[in-house]
Design an enzyme around this catalytic site. Sequence first.
Site, PDB file in Angstrom:
ATOM      1  CD  GLU A 186       7.600  16.573 -22.222  1.00  8.68           C
ATOM      2  OE1 GLU A 186       7.043  17.372 -21.948  1.00  8.68           O
ATOM      3  OE2 GLU A 186       7.223  15.422 -22.801  1.00  8.68           O
TER       4      GLU A 186
ATOM      5  CE  LYS B 165       5.531  17.528 -13.882  1.00 11.98           C
ATOM      6  NZ  LYS B 165       5.614  16.024 -14.456  1.00 11.98           N
TER       7      LYS B 165
ATOM      8  CE  LYS C 233      -0.543  14.031 -13.771  1.00 10.32           C
ATOM      9  NZ  LYS C 233      -0.811  14.201 -15.334  1.00 10.32           N
TER      10      LYS C 233
ATOM     11  CG  HIS D 163       1.802  16.062 -23.470  1.00 11.79           C
ATOM     12  ND1 HIS D 163       2.733  17.152 -23.697  1.00 11.79           N
ATOM     13  CD2 HIS D 163       2.639  15.169 -22.997  1.00 11.79           C
ATOM     14  CE1 HIS D 163       3.695  16.952 -23.203  1.00 11.79           C
ATOM     15  NE2 HIS D 163       3.744  15.483 -22.632  1.00 11.79           N
TER      16      HIS D 163
ATOM     17  NE  ARG E  51       0.850  16.982 -12.564  1.00  4.70           N
ATOM     18  CZ  ARG E  51       1.482  16.038 -11.722  1.00  4.70           C
ATOM     19  NH1 ARG E  51       1.330  16.226 -10.363  1.00  4.70           N
ATOM     20  NH2 ARG E  51       2.569  15.499 -12.234  1.00  4.70           N
TER      21      ARG E  51
ATOM     22  CG  HIS F 264      -0.413  11.429 -24.567  1.00  3.61           C
ATOM     23  ND1 HIS F 264      -1.267  12.148 -23.455  1.00  3.61           N
ATOM     24  CD2 HIS F 264       0.762  11.316 -24.173  1.00  3.61           C
ATOM     25  CE1 HIS F 264      -0.395  12.160 -22.696  1.00  3.61           C
ATOM     26  NE2 HIS F 264       0.889  11.412 -23.245  1.00  3.61           N
TER      27      HIS F 264
ATOM     28  CG  ASN G  23      -1.432  17.099 -19.841  1.00  2.00           C
ATOM     29  OD1 ASN G  23      -0.660  16.628 -19.557  1.00  2.00           O
ATOM     30  ND2 ASN G  23      -2.480  17.312 -19.014  1.00  2.00           N
TER      31      ASN G  23
ATOM     32  CG  HIS H 201       6.524  11.303 -24.175  1.00  2.00           C
ATOM     33  ND1 HIS H 201       5.057  11.189 -24.415  1.00  2.00           N
ATOM     34  CD2 HIS H 201       6.687  12.434 -23.392  1.00  2.00           C
ATOM     35  CE1 HIS H 201       4.589  12.164 -23.609  1.00  2.00           C
ATOM     36  NE2 HIS H 201       5.643  12.750 -23.057  1.00  2.00           N
TER      37      HIS H 201
ATOM     38  NE  ARG I 251      -4.283  -1.916   1.939  1.00  2.00           N
ATOM     39  CZ  ARG I 251      -3.876  -3.065   2.718  1.00  2.00           C
ATOM     40  NH1 ARG I 251      -2.822  -3.260   3.382  1.00  2.00           N
ATOM     41  NH2 ARG I 251      -4.691  -4.227   2.616  1.00  2.00           N
TER      42      ARG I 251
ATOM     43  CD  GLU J 180      -3.846  17.016 -15.071  1.00  2.00           C
ATOM     44  OE1 GLU J 180      -2.852  16.103 -14.931  1.00  2.00           O
ATOM     45  OE2 GLU J 180      -4.451  16.856 -16.366  1.00  2.00           O
TER      46      GLU J 180
HETATM   47  N1  LIG Z   1       5.297  10.799 -14.664  1.00  2.00           N
HETATM   48  C1  LIG Z   1       5.267  11.737 -15.461  1.00  2.00           C
HETATM   49  O1  LIG Z   1       4.924  12.986 -15.061  1.00  2.00           O
HETATM   50  C2  LIG Z   1       5.518  11.526 -16.874  1.00  2.00           C
HETATM   51  C3  LIG Z   1       5.948  12.804 -17.721  1.00  2.00           C
HETATM   52  C4  LIG Z   1       6.391  12.673 -18.861  1.00  2.00           C
HETATM   53  C5  LIG Z   1       6.707  11.534 -19.451  1.00  2.00           C
HETATM   54  N2  LIG Z   1       6.455  10.340 -18.560  1.00  2.00           N
HETATM   55  C6  LIG Z   1       6.715   9.038 -19.176  1.00  2.00           C
HETATM   56  O2  LIG Z   1       8.095   8.914 -19.461  1.00  2.00           O
HETATM   57  C7  LIG Z   1       8.271   7.946 -20.228  1.00  2.00           C
HETATM   58  C8  LIG Z   1       9.349   8.361 -21.223  1.00  2.00           C
HETATM   59  O3  LIG Z   1      10.505   8.771 -20.666  1.00  2.00           O
HETATM   60  P1  LIG Z   1      11.832   8.575 -21.350  1.00  2.00           P
HETATM   61  O4  LIG Z   1      11.862   9.356 -22.622  1.00  2.00           O
HETATM   62  O5  LIG Z   1      12.998   8.956 -20.276  1.00  2.00           O
HETATM   63  O6  LIG Z   1      11.904   7.088 -21.923  1.00  2.00           O
HETATM   64  P2  LIG Z   1      12.775   5.908 -21.576  1.00  2.00           P
HETATM   65  O7  LIG Z   1      12.924   5.989 -20.055  1.00  2.00           O
HETATM   66  O8  LIG Z   1      12.266   4.691 -22.126  1.00  2.00           O
HETATM   67  O9  LIG Z   1      14.273   6.220 -21.819  1.00  2.00           O
HETATM   68  C9  LIG Z   1      14.840   6.303 -23.354  1.00  2.00           C
HETATM   69  C10 LIG Z   1      15.884   5.375 -23.739  1.00  2.00           C
HETATM   70  O10 LIG Z   1      17.120   6.000 -22.896  1.00  2.00           O
HETATM   71  C11 LIG Z   1      17.712   5.154 -22.495  1.00  2.00           C
HETATM   72  N3  LIG Z   1      18.454   5.791 -21.467  1.00  2.00           N
HETATM   73  C12 LIG Z   1      17.819   6.629 -20.332  1.00  2.00           C
HETATM   74  N4  LIG Z   1      19.012   7.153 -19.737  1.00  2.00           N
HETATM   75  C13 LIG Z   1      20.163   6.944 -20.132  1.00  2.00           C
HETATM   76  C14 LIG Z   1      21.590   7.305 -20.072  1.00  2.00           C
HETATM   77  N5  LIG Z   1      21.653   8.232 -19.173  1.00  2.00           N
HETATM   78  N6  LIG Z   1      22.544   6.472 -21.007  1.00  2.00           N
HETATM   79  C15 LIG Z   1      22.239   5.586 -21.972  1.00  2.00           C
HETATM   80  N7  LIG Z   1      20.919   5.390 -22.081  1.00  2.00           N
HETATM   81  C16 LIG Z   1      19.894   6.126 -21.248  1.00  2.00           C
HETATM   82  C17 LIG Z   1      16.841   4.119 -21.958  1.00  2.00           C
HETATM   83  O11 LIG Z   1      17.297   2.937 -21.695  1.00  2.00           O
HETATM   84  C18 LIG Z   1      15.695   4.140 -23.031  1.00  2.00           C
HETATM   85  O12 LIG Z   1      16.094   3.272 -23.998  1.00  2.00           O
HETATM   86  C19 LIG Z   1       6.836   7.729 -21.175  1.00  2.00           C
HETATM   87  O13 LIG Z   1       6.569   6.457 -20.690  1.00  2.00           O
HETATM   88  C20 LIG Z   1       6.106   8.732 -20.595  1.00  2.00           C
HETATM   89  O14 LIG Z   1       4.670   8.464 -20.400  1.00  2.00           O
HETATM   90  C21 LIG Z   1       5.971  10.440 -17.485  1.00  2.00           C
HETATM   91 ZN   LIG Z   2       5.310  14.625 -21.846  1.00  2.00          ZN
END
Ligand SMILES: NC(=O)c1ccc[n+]([C@@H]2O[C@H](COP(=O)([O-])OP(=O)(O)OC[C@H]3O[C@@H](n4cnc5c(N)ncnc54)[C@H](O)[C@@H]3O)[C@@H](O)[C@H]2O)c1
Ligand SMILES: [Zn+2]
Length: 341
Positions: free
Chosen positions: A165, A208, A123, A229, A222, A233, A226, A246, A101, A218
């Site tokens: 972003e 942020k 999030k 987005h 907040r 999305h 988006n 993304h 939990r 949100e």
């Molecule tokens: N929680 C939130 O508020 C929020 C906001 C925006 C996006 N997201 C989510 O985040 C995700 C996208 O995140 P992302 O773009 O970081 O993708 P990701 O985690 O897939 O990372 C991108 C790629 O880079 C690699 N990588 C990461 N750091 C590295 C480093 N220092 N050196 C070498 N390789 C590295 C990873 O292995 C992966 O292949 C999506 O799922 C999206 O929905 C969440």
């Molecule tokens: Zn985003």
Amino acid sequence: MLNQLGPLCSKAGLSGNCLVITDENVAGHYGAAVVKSLESAGFTVAKTVLTPGEQTKCGDQLFNLYSECIKAGLDRKSFIVALGGGVIGDLAGYAAASYLRGIRFVQVPTSLLAMVDSSVGGKTGINIPEGKNLVGAFHQPELVLADLDTLKTLPAREYAAGLAEVVKYGIIFDAPFFELLEKNIDRLSDVNEVELLARLVGRSCGIKADVVAQDEREGGLRAILNFGHTVGHAIEKVAGYGEYVHGEAVAIGSVYAARVSVEVTGLSQRECDRIERIFPALNLPVTAPGYAWQDLRNALTVDKKTVGGMPRFVLASEIGTVSFGNEVPEALMEKIWNGMV
Ligand SMILES: NC(=O)c1ccc[n+]([C@@H]2O[C@H](COP(=O)([O-])OP(=O)(O)OC[C@H]3O[C@@H](n4cnc5c(N)ncnc54)[C@H](O)[C@@H]3O)[C@@H](O)[C@H]2O)c1
Ligand SMILES: [Zn+2]
């Protein structure tokens, strides 16, 4: 800064044992340093390494993580360390939000996107076949440690996606910041420009945090995060997760939102042009050729930000000022898309 992680966790009041969750791309570069720092500070550390990629942010992997938590002996006092990009942060964060939990967790973002966006704000969640991020929880990390040096191994395409972003923060909240980005456009993609990079990451997190502090769950404000987005999305969904990363989908979605803004919220054509120019200069796409409006429209309806089947848009009246919850007439939504493919 990774070698500071252990002491910083102690300082944040964390104790006991922890599970470091990371992916194969990140583990090889930074896994050992993180484990060593935590162990030196007196923590008992287990580590699990997942397959990289959006597909990992799923229910199967989540349940696998619960088993890893049990194996590592995590109890209510233990914590999880998410070491990686947004995929690891969201998945590990949701495991922390739901295991027993809810236990505490720490974000160590290693992608630019994770540093400026996903690691801050609480999030967490996973994707299900019906759509992205449809299952999750608000769960704030105890600590976020972003070491800019880790960006040196991030693939260029992922780095550019993170910049999308960063640009977003300028559009929604801070016109001078947007101008700073324009002025330094040729230096933004150079990870050795450490001072500039620190400003980008610092200001992005600041915006942020400011927005989330006013509206964590949100209820309203907040939603401005988006910008770009709604369509972003939908593009990810229609193209199949993976075709566009993304941030690339967000770049296309941002240009779409800017063009709609000209028609609906009075954004000047000149400022719309500035938004359209900045993304290609950062090696980001601004069109999605070959994707039919009807497919995109169907995907919009599943997005969790829709109200009664009608998507809501964050739109700009000028760079730095946006409003949320805007409805856009069907014919206009279609016309703008058809102008972009
Ligand atoms: N929680 C939130 O508020 C929020 C906001 C925006 C996006 N997201 C989510 O985040 C995700 C996208 O995140 P992302 O773009 O970081 O993708 P990701 O985690 O897939 O990372 C991108 C790629 O880079 C690699 N990588 C990461 N750091 C590295 C480093 N220092 N050196 C070498 N390789 C590295 C990873 O292995 C992966 O292949 C999506 O799922 C999206 O929905 C969440
Ligand atoms: Zn985003």
